[in-house]
Design an enzyme around this catalytic site. Structure first.
Site, short mmCIF file in Angstrom:
data_model
loop_
_atom_site.label_atom_id
_atom_site.label_comp_id
_atom_site.label_asym_id
_atom_site.label_seq_id
_atom_site.Cartn_x
_atom_site.Cartn_y
_atom_site.Cartn_z
N HIS A 55 0.84 -1.10 -0.09
CA HIS A 55 0.02 -0.21 0.02
C HIS A 55 0.91 1.17 -0.23
CE1 HIS A 55 -3.83 -2.04 0.60
NE2 HIS A 55 -3.23 -2.81 1.44
N ASN A 128 -10.28 -3.12 2.19
CA ASN A 128 -9.62 -3.08 0.70
C ASN A 128 -11.26 -2.97 -0.20
OD1 ASN A 128 -7.07 -3.67 0.64
ND2 ASN A 128 -7.32 -5.79 0.53
N TYR A 338 0.10 -4.59 11.90
CA TYR A 338 0.16 -3.07 11.40
C TYR A 338 0.53 -2.26 12.45
CZ TYR A 338 -2.64 -4.10 7.29
OH TYR A 338 -2.93 -4.33 5.88
#
Ligand code: NDP
Length: 488
Positions: A55, A128, A338
């Site tokens: 990303h 997404n 993350y």
């Protein structure tokens, strides 16, 4: 008239000359004491932070989320407490596999990450534009992503790597079918849906839990690019989606999405013939209808891209009271991965960066670390428990206990008894029309034709076998287009 600001060094000293270096005579060498020259060059050398490993290429906007549907029977989240409630949001859209300078119209899933700044802290829905994903166990993530990046020797994108991996991982098929439909090349970011993708949970005021999927439906309508148009735009306008969003918002054409949820009770989950926490599967709308929750509008492009977009950090672990996680294995891996990525890119205090800050100041005992810029807890105690401070852990925020199956800890085959083919088959036969199917076949062929090397036949046959199980006619068309006999 606005008073002009004085040019200064980074330490604030007004400074006189920003173009000519100090030299020994007009032709002479540069004097070491020209500190501003050093400061400019040294800061410039440090302008880049690590790009996101996935990303990397993205754009973002601020906006507003408003609650339009009453879902209080499912959640006690304060945001959803009343129809009409609203909060500020920040959204980052992205491609996945390409580097920061890559083209926006690559065939790739699109990231759709939303940060809701709620009174109970930040809620990040980091999904997404597809409702499913290629893999379901986070242990497989680095291997999978390597196949979407560059070949270690040629440094080129490599269809052989991709199809080798996909053909060896049939659980990827559902996402592959979506990716190679024209939804794999959306017409910018405004004309696509977003999905939380994972199964999450909601907890209501009676502390009852249901399982939930989140859907953002574009109110601009779904619009896609053909493979040929996407390829053309890669050359003529690589920043196509960035431009589209910035220009639309600049003209006051504020894009909107309707947030809807699907709800599954714990009893329904037990009865389901497949695992409801498997991210390679959707929940059919007929069985789990969409329920209105709210509207999101994007209406403000950040004044500075680096400040807000490049430094934005989303984490699926950031849920708020009334919204919870689930046993979805990929979600569990992302809970860890993350924030870890953000600490690497932005430092341990990444949540102090304005775009990542909660509305109400955080209250905890984390201290120090690089770039602690919000007072660092001042003179308050930095340990707990203590006899002095005013912070309390509030038991009202405790989630109901999650019952787990009593089974031995082991490495269970993620695909044992799993059906990888029915849902992609439904998509191909029931959802797509003739035009969609035609483009999907063309898009698949253009990629499959790139498979080469000594294992070419083996890879193609293995993948055709998967397509055959999705739909015989699909496999027949692909085999014909590739010029191979299948089944052999
Ligand atoms: P429905 O007919 O109720 O819904 C079909 C869904 O597919 C719609 O949400 C539609 O989005 C979306 N869609 C249309 N074309 C594509 C495409 N090329 N790629 C991805 N999504 C597309 O069917 P079911 O709920 O019974 O699901 C049937 C199949 O539809 C699934 O197996 C799955 O492949 C796909 N799908 C299902 C979703 C779900 O959550 N149930 C979500 C997305 C896809 P829109 O309405 O915005 O046009």
């Amino acid at each position: 008239m606005d008073e002009k600001k004085k040019l200064t060094t980074a330490s604030g000293r007004p400074y006189t000359e920003n173009e000519d270096s100090m030299t020994a005579g007009p032709r002479g060498p540069i004097m070491l004491q020209d500190y501003v020259l050093h400061e400019k060059l040294a800061h410039f050398n440090r302008e880049r932070i690590p790009e996101r490993v996935v990303h990397a290429k993205g754009t973002g906007a601020f906006g507003k989320f408003s609650v339009t549907g009453d879902i209080t029977r499912y959640t006690k989240a304060k945001l959803f407490g009343k129809v009409g409630n609203s909060c500020r949001v920040f959204v980052r859209f992205s491609t996945v596999g390409g580097e920061k300078g890559s083209a926006d119209t690559e065939r790739d899933p699109r990231g759709f990450a939303v940060k809701f700044y709620t009174e109970d802290g930040n809620w990040d829905l980091v999904g997404n534009n597809t409702p499913v994903f290629f893999i379901k166990d986070p242990k497989k993530f680095p291997d999978f992503v390597h196949t979407q990046k560059r070949d270690p020797k040629t440094n080129l994108k490599c269809p052989t790597m991709m199809w080798d991996y996909w053909s060896l991982n049939p659980e990827s098929l559902h996402q592959v079918m979506i990716l190679f439909s024209n939804r794999g090349t959306p017409d910018g970011y405004r004309f696509m849906n977003g999905y939380g993708s994972h199964t999450f949970s909601m907890i209501n005021a009676d502390n009852e839990r249901v399982w939930v999927k989140f859907h953002f439906k574009t109110l601009q309508g779904n619009r896609t690019l053909t493979g040929a148009r996407a390829e053309e735009l890669r050359g003529s306008d690589p920043d196509y989606a960035q431009r589209d969003l910035v220009e639309a918002i600049g003209k006051g054409e504020f894009p909107k999405w309707a947030l809807k949820i699907q709800v599954m009770t714990e009893i329904q989950a037990h009865k389901l013939p497949w695992n409801p926490f498997d991210i390679t599967k959707i929940w059919p709308h007929a069985d789990f209808p969409l329920i209105d929750a709210g509207i999101m509008e994007l209406n403000e492009i950040p004044a500075n891209y680096f400040e807000d977009v490049e430094q934005s950090a989303f984490a699926p672990a950031h849920v708020v009271d009334g919204i919870g996680l689930s046993p979805d294995k990929l979600l569990q891996g992302r809970i860890l991965a993350y924030p870890d990525a953000h600490r690497y890119r932005l430092g341990a205090n990444y949540e102090q960066i304005p775009v990542n800050r909660p509305l109400k100041p955080a209250a905890h005992y984390q201290r120090d670390g690089m770039m602690s810029v919000m007072g660092n807890g001042g003179d308050a105690p930095n340990y707990s428990p203590n006899s002095f401070d005013k912070i309390e852990a509030d038991p009202a925020y405790r989630e109901p206990a999650l019952p787990l199956e009593a089974a031995p800890a082991d490495f269970y085959d993620r695909n044992e008894g799993d059906d990888h083919y029915s849902q992609p088959g439904d998509l191909y036969r029931k959802v797509m029309n003739d035009e969609d199917r035609k483009h999907t076949v063309m898009n698949l062929l253009s990629s499959l034709k790139g498979v080469g090397g000594p294992k070419k036949d083996e890879i193609l046959m293995r993948q055709l076998d998967h397509f055959y199980k999705v739909d015989r006619d699909l496999a027949k068309q692909l085999a014909g287009g590739l010029g191979v006999t299948f089944p052999r």
